[in-house]
Design a protein around this motif. Structure first.
Motif, short mmCIF file in Angstrom:
data_model
loop_
_atom_site.label_atom_id
_atom_site.label_comp_id
_atom_site.label_asym_id
_atom_site.label_seq_id
_atom_site.Cartn_x
_atom_site.Cartn_y
_atom_site.Cartn_z
N ALA A 38 0.84 -1.19 0.00
CA ALA A 38 0.00 0.00 0.00
C ALA A 38 0.87 1.25 0.00
N GLY A 39 2.03 1.19 0.62
CA GLY A 39 2.97 2.30 0.62
C GLY A 39 4.02 2.07 -0.44
N GLY A 40 5.08 2.84 -0.40
CA GLY A 40 6.15 2.66 -1.37
C GLY A 40 7.22 1.73 -0.85
N HIS A 41 7.78 0.92 -1.72
CA HIS A 41 8.89 0.05 -1.37
C HIS A 41 9.59 -0.42 -2.64
N TRP A 42 10.80 -0.93 -2.47
CA TRP A 42 11.58 -1.47 -3.58
C TRP A 42 11.60 -2.99 -3.52
N ASN A 43 11.69 -3.63 -4.68
CA ASN A 43 12.05 -5.04 -4.77
C ASN A 43 12.62 -5.28 -6.16
N TYR A 44 12.87 -6.52 -6.49
CA TYR A 44 13.43 -6.86 -7.79
C TYR A 44 12.34 -7.31 -8.75
N ARG A 45 12.51 -6.97 -10.04
CA ARG A 45 11.61 -7.43 -11.11
C ARG A 45 12.42 -7.75 -12.35
N LEU A 46 11.89 -8.68 -13.14
CA LEU A 46 12.49 -9.03 -14.42
C LEU A 46 11.92 -8.12 -15.50
N PHE A 47 12.81 -7.48 -16.25
CA PHE A 47 12.41 -6.57 -17.34
C PHE A 47 12.90 -7.09 -18.68
N ARG A 48 12.05 -6.94 -19.68
CA ARG A 48 12.43 -7.27 -21.06
C ARG A 48 12.90 -6.00 -21.74
N HIS A 49 14.11 -6.05 -22.26
CA HIS A 49 14.68 -4.94 -23.03
C HIS A 49 14.59 -5.28 -24.51
N THR A 50 14.60 -4.25 -25.34
CA THR A 50 14.63 -4.45 -26.79
C THR A 50 15.83 -3.70 -27.33
N ASP A 51 16.73 -4.42 -28.01
CA ASP A 51 17.92 -3.77 -28.55
C ASP A 51 17.58 -3.08 -29.88
N PRO A 52 18.50 -2.30 -30.44
CA PRO A 52 18.22 -1.56 -31.68
C PRO A 52 17.80 -2.44 -32.86
N ASP A 53 18.17 -3.73 -32.84
CA ASP A 53 17.78 -4.64 -33.92
C ASP A 53 16.43 -5.31 -33.64
N GLY A 54 15.78 -4.92 -32.55
CA GLY A 54 14.48 -5.50 -32.22
C GLY A 54 14.56 -6.81 -31.45
N GLU A 55 15.77 -7.23 -31.10
CA GLU A 55 15.94 -8.47 -30.32
C GLU A 55 15.72 -8.18 -28.84
N HIS A 56 15.18 -9.15 -28.14
CA HIS A 56 14.92 -8.99 -26.71
C HIS A 56 16.01 -9.62 -25.86
N PHE A 57 16.27 -8.99 -24.73
CA PHE A 57 17.09 -9.59 -23.69
C PHE A 57 16.49 -9.18 -22.36
N TYR A 58 16.85 -9.89 -21.32
CA TYR A 58 16.20 -9.72 -20.02
C TYR A 58 17.22 -9.42 -18.94
N GLN A 59 16.82 -8.53 -18.01
CA GLN A 59 17.65 -8.20 -16.87
C GLN A 59 16.77 -8.00 -15.65
N ILE A 60 17.34 -8.25 -14.49
CA ILE A 60 16.66 -7.95 -13.24
C ILE A 60 17.03 -6.53 -12.83
N HIS A 61 16.01 -5.76 -12.48
CA HIS A 61 16.17 -4.38 -12.02
C HIS A 61 15.50 -4.24 -10.66
N GLU A 62 15.90 -3.22 -9.92
CA GLU A 62 15.14 -2.85 -8.73
C GLU A 62 13.96 -2.03 -9.22
N ALA A 63 12.79 -2.31 -8.65
CA ALA A 63 11.57 -1.60 -9.02
C ALA A 63 10.98 -0.97 -7.76
N TYR A 64 10.43 0.24 -7.91
CA TYR A 64 9.81 0.94 -6.80
C TYR A 64 8.30 0.92 -7.00
N TYR A 65 7.59 0.56 -5.95
CA TYR A 65 6.13 0.46 -6.00
C TYR A 65 5.49 1.62 -5.27
N VAL A 66 4.38 2.10 -5.84
CA VAL A 66 3.52 3.06 -5.16
C VAL A 66 2.10 2.49 -5.27
N ASP A 67 1.44 2.37 -4.14
CA ASP A 67 0.08 1.81 -4.10
C ASP A 67 -0.02 0.47 -4.82
#
Length: 118
Positions: A38-67
């Motif tokens: 309900a408040g704000g906090h950080w945790n980890y999430r998996l994100f899909r990136h797209t490179d200039p050639d349209g190919e995807h790769f994945y990385q874990i990032h810290e994500a901040y939540y609100v509500d």
């Protein structure tokens, strides 16, 4: 293998077993609970990136939540760090728990896929 190396190997295996046990039980140390969302906090999430050639790769990032929703995330993927071997294992457990959540698009933050399959 020397006795010292064998002992280190056994400690690593035991630590990884802790990680799996925490993730399976939903009891990862320091992982935010539903009630905290309900408040704000950080945790980890998996994100899909797209490179200039349209190919995807994945990385874990810290994500901040609100509500309970991802509001922002780190520019760069994160590395595994801790204040010792146990701290590294806790970080690995938190990152592993992120794989149970839907994958997010790096550019938009929108869900782009289901959680990672076993």
């Amino acid at each position: 293998m020397t006795d010292e190396a064998a002992g280190a190997h056994e400690r690593i295996i035991a630590g990884l077993e802790d990680v799996l046990r925490w993730v399976r039980a939903g009891d990862v140390p320091g992982l935010a609970t539903e009630g905290m969302r309900a408040g704000g906090h950080w945790n980890y999430r998996l994100f899909r990136h797209t490179d200039p050639d349209g190919e995807h790769f994945y990385q874990i990032h810290e994500a901040y939540y609100v509500d309970g929703k991802v509001d922002r995330w780190t520019n760069e993927g994160v590395t595994v760090m801790g204040d010792g071997a146990r701290g590294v294992l806790v970080t690995l457990a938190r990152m592993t728990a992120a794989l149970a959540k839907p994958t997010l698009d790096y550019e938009t933050g929108e869900e782009v896929g289901p959680p990672v399959d076993g």
